[in-house]
Design a protein around this motif. Structure first.
Motif, PDB file in Angstrom:
ATOM      1  N   UNK A 185       0.820  -1.212   0.000  1.00 48.66           N
ATOM      2  CA  UNK A 185       0.000   0.000   0.000  1.00 48.66           C
ATOM      3  C   UNK A 185       0.857   1.266   0.000  1.00 48.66           C
ATOM      4  N   UNK A 186       0.496   2.204  -0.871  1.00 53.83           N
ATOM      5  CA  UNK A 186       1.177   3.500  -0.909  1.00 53.83           C
ATOM      6  C   UNK A 186       0.897   4.316   0.354  1.00 53.83           C
ATOM      7  N   UNK A 187      -0.079   3.903   1.119  1.00 50.82           N
ATOM      8  CA  UNK A 187      -0.375   4.591   2.365  1.00 50.82           C
ATOM      9  C   UNK A 187       0.478   4.064   3.525  1.00 50.82           C
ATOM     10  N   UNK A 188       1.157   2.941   3.286  1.00 50.25           N
ATOM     11  CA  UNK A 188       2.049   2.397   4.324  1.00 50.25           C
ATOM     12  C   UNK A 188       3.509   2.534   3.902  1.00 50.25           C
ATOM     13  N   UNK A 189       3.849   1.950   2.769  1.00 51.89           N
ATOM     14  CA  UNK A 189       5.172   2.168   2.159  1.00 51.89           C
ATOM     15  C   UNK A 189       4.965   3.116   0.973  1.00 51.89           C
ATOM     16  N   UNK A 190       5.254   4.360   1.171  1.00 48.32           N
ATOM     17  CA  UNK A 190       5.074   5.403   0.161  1.00 48.32           C
ATOM     18  C   UNK A 190       6.306   5.409  -0.741  1.00 48.32           C
ATOM     19  N   UNK A 206      -4.480   5.198   5.306  1.00 51.28           N
ATOM     20  CA  UNK A 206      -4.121   3.810   5.604  1.00 51.28           C
ATOM     21  C   UNK A 206      -5.049   3.220   6.662  1.00 51.28           C
ATOM     22  N   UNK A 207      -5.357   4.002   7.680  1.00 49.49           N
ATOM     23  CA  UNK A 207      -6.284   3.534   8.712  1.00 49.49           C
ATOM     24  C   UNK A 207      -7.641   3.182   8.097  1.00 49.49           C
ATOM     25  N   UNK A 208      -8.121   4.018   7.188  1.00 53.08           N
ATOM     26  CA  UNK A 208      -9.393   3.742   6.519  1.00 53.08           C
ATOM     27  C   UNK A 208      -9.304   2.476   5.667  1.00 53.08           C
ATOM     28  N   UNK A 209      -8.151   2.300   5.021  1.00 47.69           N
ATOM     29  CA  UNK A 209      -7.915   1.128   4.179  1.00 47.69           C
ATOM     30  C   UNK A 209      -7.959  -0.151   5.019  1.00 47.69           C
ATOM     31  N   UNK A 219       1.728  -8.421  12.961  1.00 47.86           N
ATOM     32  CA  UNK A 219       2.466  -7.183  12.716  1.00 47.86           C
ATOM     33  C   UNK A 219       2.429  -6.276  13.925  1.00 47.86           C
ATOM     34  N   UNK A 220       2.932  -6.787  15.047  1.00 45.07           N
ATOM     35  CA  UNK A 220       2.794  -6.082  16.317  1.00 45.07           C
ATOM     36  C   UNK A 220       3.551  -4.776  16.431  1.00 45.07           C
ATOM     37  N   UNK A 221       4.383  -4.454  15.431  1.00 46.84           N
ATOM     38  CA  UNK A 221       5.061  -3.151  15.453  1.00 46.84           C
ATOM     39  C   UNK A 221       4.107  -2.016  15.051  1.00 46.84           C
ATOM     40  N   UNK A 222       2.989  -2.370  14.428  1.00 46.93           N
ATOM     41  CA  UNK A 222       1.960  -1.368  14.124  1.00 46.93           C
ATOM     42  C   UNK A 222       1.093  -1.253  15.375  1.00 46.93           C
ATOM     43  N   UNK A 223       1.372  -0.218  16.176  1.00 44.04           N
ATOM     44  CA  UNK A 223       0.749  -0.100  17.494  1.00 44.04           C
ATOM     45  C   UNK A 223       0.843   1.333  17.974  1.00 44.04           C
ATOM     46  N   UNK A 267      -9.757   0.440  18.954  1.00 41.02           N
ATOM     47  CA  UNK A 267     -11.121   0.490  19.514  1.00 41.02           C
ATOM     48  C   UNK A 267     -12.195   0.596  18.433  1.00 41.02           C
ATOM     49  N   UNK A 268     -11.947   1.397  17.407  1.00 40.84           N
ATOM     50  CA  UNK A 268     -12.915   1.535  16.321  1.00 40.84           C
ATOM     51  C   UNK A 268     -13.053   0.220  15.553  1.00 40.84           C
ATOM     52  N   UNK A 269     -11.927  -0.430  15.288  1.00 41.62           N
ATOM     53  CA  UNK A 269     -11.952  -1.712  14.570  1.00 41.62           C
ATOM     54  C   UNK A 269     -12.701  -2.764  15.385  1.00 41.62           C
ATOM     55  N   UNK A 270     -12.386  -2.839  16.683  1.00 45.20           N
ATOM     56  CA  UNK A 270     -13.017  -3.843  17.543  1.00 45.20           C
ATOM     57  C   UNK A 270     -14.517  -3.617  17.652  1.00 45.20           C
ATOM     58  N   UNK A 271     -14.941  -2.359  17.767  1.00 43.79           N
ATOM     59  CA  UNK A 271     -16.361  -2.047  17.869  1.00 43.79           C
ATOM     60  C   UNK A 271     -17.106  -2.492  16.623  1.00 43.79           C
ATOM     61  N   UNK A 272     -16.545  -2.179  15.462  1.00 45.77           N
ATOM     62  CA  UNK A 272     -17.164  -2.583  14.203  1.00 45.77           C
ATOM     63  C   UNK A 272     -17.187  -4.104  14.078  1.00 45.77           C
ATOM     64  N   UNK A 273     -16.046  -4.737  14.367  1.00 43.55           N
ATOM     65  CA  UNK A 273     -15.925  -6.183  14.184  1.00 43.55           C
ATOM     66  C   UNK A 273     -16.862  -6.945  15.110  1.00 43.55           C
TER      67      UNK A 273
END
Length: 481
Positions: A183-188, A212-215, A237-241, A267-273
Motif C-alpha cells: 500500500x502506498x499509504x504504508x510504504x510510500x 491507511x487507517x481507513x484502508x 504485525x505487532x510493530x503497528x501499534x 477500539x474503532x476496529x473492535x467495535x465494528x468487528x
C-alpha cells in the motif's frame, strides 16, 4: 536477458536460510488483561476447550516457494544478492500476482486432513505483510480474485476455505496483517523502505496515515461482514501499534521503533468487528491490553505454566509457507509439544503451507494422519481440559477435567525408548482404591503409590506403535493433590 535475471533472483531467494524467519518472530506479551464482555468470555472459554488448531500461510510466496513476505523487507537479516537491485526485486515479487493460479485448490481436503489430525480451529492468512489479499477485497486490485485465478468459481479463496473448515466443525479465525507493504499509504514510494515500519513520518503526513487507517478498517470490515461466522480476528504485525504501548519489552526485540505512533484505532476496529461478529476474539499480537484476548508466543513454548489464555504457534516444517524440500517434524515431536503446551495452559496452532497449485505436500498429509492416530485415541486427556497446579514430573505431564474431578497423566515416550514394563511419576497420586485407565485401550492397569510416587504396570505391546508415542492415563486424583 529478463528471463535470466528472473531465474537468478529465484535461485538466490530459494537459498535463503529458513532460520532467518526467526527475526520476524513475535515475542510473548508479559501482561494480560482478561476481557470484560461476557460474550467474549464465553467464546474464549470455548476456544480454550479446542487446544489444537491449524494456521495456513498461503500467498504469492508459494509461487517461487520462499519465505513469506519478509524478503520484501530491507533489514540486515535479509540476505539478498548485492548485484540485484532492491527495487527490481520488489517489482518481481509483486509481479508474482500474474502467475498465481491455484487451479487444484480444494480446501475440503485441507479441512478433512486437519479434522483427522484432531485439530479444532483454523487461522487462515487472508493477507500477509506483502499486502496480497487472499479474499475478494473491493478496496484493492492486489488480490487472488483479480489475477489469473479470477475466472475460477473459487476465486474468493478465503470464503471457500472458511466454508470448508466450518463444515468440519472448526472455529474460524481470520489472520490479517496490520502492516501492508504494497500500500502506498504504508510504504510510500516517495521514500525508501528502510525496514518493516511505515516509511514516512506520520506526524508530517497525517492525511496519508488516515488513508491507511481507513484502508485497514475497510478490509477488516469486509472480512467481518462478508464471510459468515468468524470466531477469531488474528492480527499480525505487532510493530503497528500506539506509541504509548511501546515498552522495554518491545524495545528488547531489537527492531527499529519510529518516533511516531503507528496507531490504526483498534477500539474503532473492535467495535465494528464485534458488532458484526458478537463475542469475536481479538488477538492483537503482543499489544497487551483489551484487544489481545489470548497471547501468541511464536515457535516456542513458555518455560512455565500460565494461568491465562495463550497459544503457541509453530510450524510443522521449517517454514510457515510452502518451500521445496522442507523438513517436517515427526508426529511424535508434534504430539509431545501439544502435550506440554496443554499441560502449561495453552493451545497449539500448527502451521502448514499449501503449494502454489493449491495442493498440500504429501508429507503434510502423512504427518497429519500420524498425529491423528494419537489424538483419536487419547484426545480425552487433551480436549476440554484445564491446568493442574503440579503439571509436570519428568516425562509425564498432567491435565484435568474442567470440573476438577478427573486427572490425566500423559507420559511422553522417547523415540528410541525400549519397551518398558512400568513407568512412574511423582505427585498427582490417584485416590486410594480407585482405578487407573489407559485411555487408548480403555482398560484398567495395575498401579501402586509409595510416598507420593505412582508406578504404573504397563501391558505388553505398547512401544513402537504410532498411537502410543505418548501414553495417557485417566484417574480420580487423591484429595491432597
Amino acid at each position: 536477458m529478463k528471463k535470466v535475471v528472473t531465474i537468478v533472483i529465484l535461485l538466490v531467494f530459494l537459498c535463503i536460510k529458513l532460520n532467518a524467519q526467526e527475526n520476524g518472530v513475535h515475542q510473548q506479551s508479559t501482561v494480560y488483561e482478561w476481557p470484560k464482555d461476557m460474550l467474549v468470555k464465553h467464546k474464549l472459554d470455548n476456544w480454550q476447550d479446542k487446544k489444537f488448531g491449524m494456521i495456513i500461510h498461503w500467498g504469492l510466496y508459494a509461487v517461487p516457494g520462499i519465505m513469506e513476505s519478509w524478503t520484501l523487507c530491507s533489514e540486515d537479516w535479509i540476505d539478498r544478492d548485492s548485484t540485484i537491485s532492491y527495487d527490481a526485486y520488489k517489482k518481481w515479487y509483486w509481479g508474482l500476482n500474474k502467475q498465481f493460479n491455484p487451479i487444484k485448490f480444494e480446501p475440503g481436503q485441507w479441512a478433512r486432513a486437519g479434522k483427522k489430525a484432531g485439530m479444532k480451529y483454523l487461522v487462515f492468512t487472508t493477507k500477509h505483510h506483502d499486502g496480497f489479499a487472499m479474499f475478494d477485497t473491493k478496496v484493492s486490485d492486489f488480490s487472488i480474485a483479480k489475477g489469473p485465478f479470477s475466472t475460477n468459481p473459487k476465486a474468493d479463496v478465503a470464503k471457500y476455505v472458511f466454508d470448508a473448515f466450518r463444515k468440519e466443525g472448526f472455529m474460524i479465525g481470520a489472520y490479517f496483517s496490520k502492516p501492508d507493504w504494497h500500500s502506498q499509504y504504508y510504504w510510500w514510494s516517495k521514500y525508501a523502505t528502510a525496514d518493516r515500519n511505515n516509511n514516512y513520518d506520520i506526524r508530517k503526513y497525517p492525511w496519508r496515515w488516515n488513508q491507511f487507517k481507513n484502508f485497514a478498517f475497510s478490509q477488516i470490515g469486509e472480512l467481518m461482514h462478508n464471510y459468515g461466522s468468524i470466531d477469531i480476528l488474528w492480527l499480525d504485525g505487532g510493530w503497528v501499534r500506539p506509541l504509548e504501548t511501546v515498552n522495554a519489552e518491545v524495545l528488547s526485540w531489537g527492531a527499529n521503533i519510529p518516533k511516531w505512533s503507528q496507531d490504526i484505532d483498534m477500539p474503532k476496529i473492535a467495535s465494528m468487528a464485534r458488532k458484526a461478529q458478537p463475542g469475536l476474539l481479538m488477538v492483537d499480537r503482543t499489544v497487551h491490553g483489551e484487544f489481545e484476548n489470548y497471547q501468541t508466543p511464536e515457535q516456542k513454548i513458555p518455560d512455565a505454566q500460565l494461568s491465562h489464555p495463550w497459544e503457541s504457534c509453530m510450524t510443522l516444517g521449517g517454514a510457515w509457507g510452502f518451500v521445496p524440500n522442507d523438513q517436517y517434524k515427526p508426529a511424535g515431536i508434534v504430539v509431545h509439544k501439544l502435550v506440554e503446551i496443554v499441560a502449561k495452559g495453552g493451545s497449539l496452532l500448527l502451521g502448514i503451507g499449501p503449494k502454489a497449485d493449491g495442493t498440500l505436500p504429501d508429507e503434510v498429509f502423512n504427518r497429519l494422519k500420524d498425529i491423528g492416530a494419537w489424538t483419536a485415541l487419547n484426545g480425552k486427556a487433551i480436549y476440554n481440559t484445564r491446568i493442574t497446579k503440579n503439571y509436570n514430573s519428568g516425562q509425564t505431564w498432567f491435565t484435568q477435567s474442567k470440573d476438577g474431578k478427573t486427572r490425566y497423566a500423559i507420559y511422553c515416550l522417547n523415540t528410541d525408548e525400549k519397551p518398558m514394563r512400568s513407568i512412574s511419576w511423582q505427585g498427582n497420586s490417584p485416590a486410594k482404591g480407585t482405578p487407573v485407565t489407559l485411555i487408548s485401550t480403555g482398560k484398567k492397569v495395575d498401579w501402586k503409590d509409595v510416598n507420593g510416587k505412582t508406578t504404573i504396570e504397563l501391558p505388553e505391546g505398547l512401544s513402537g506403535d504410532k498411537a502410543n508415542i505418548a501414553l495417557a492415563f485417566e484417574f480420580m486424583p487423591d484429595a491432597e493433590n
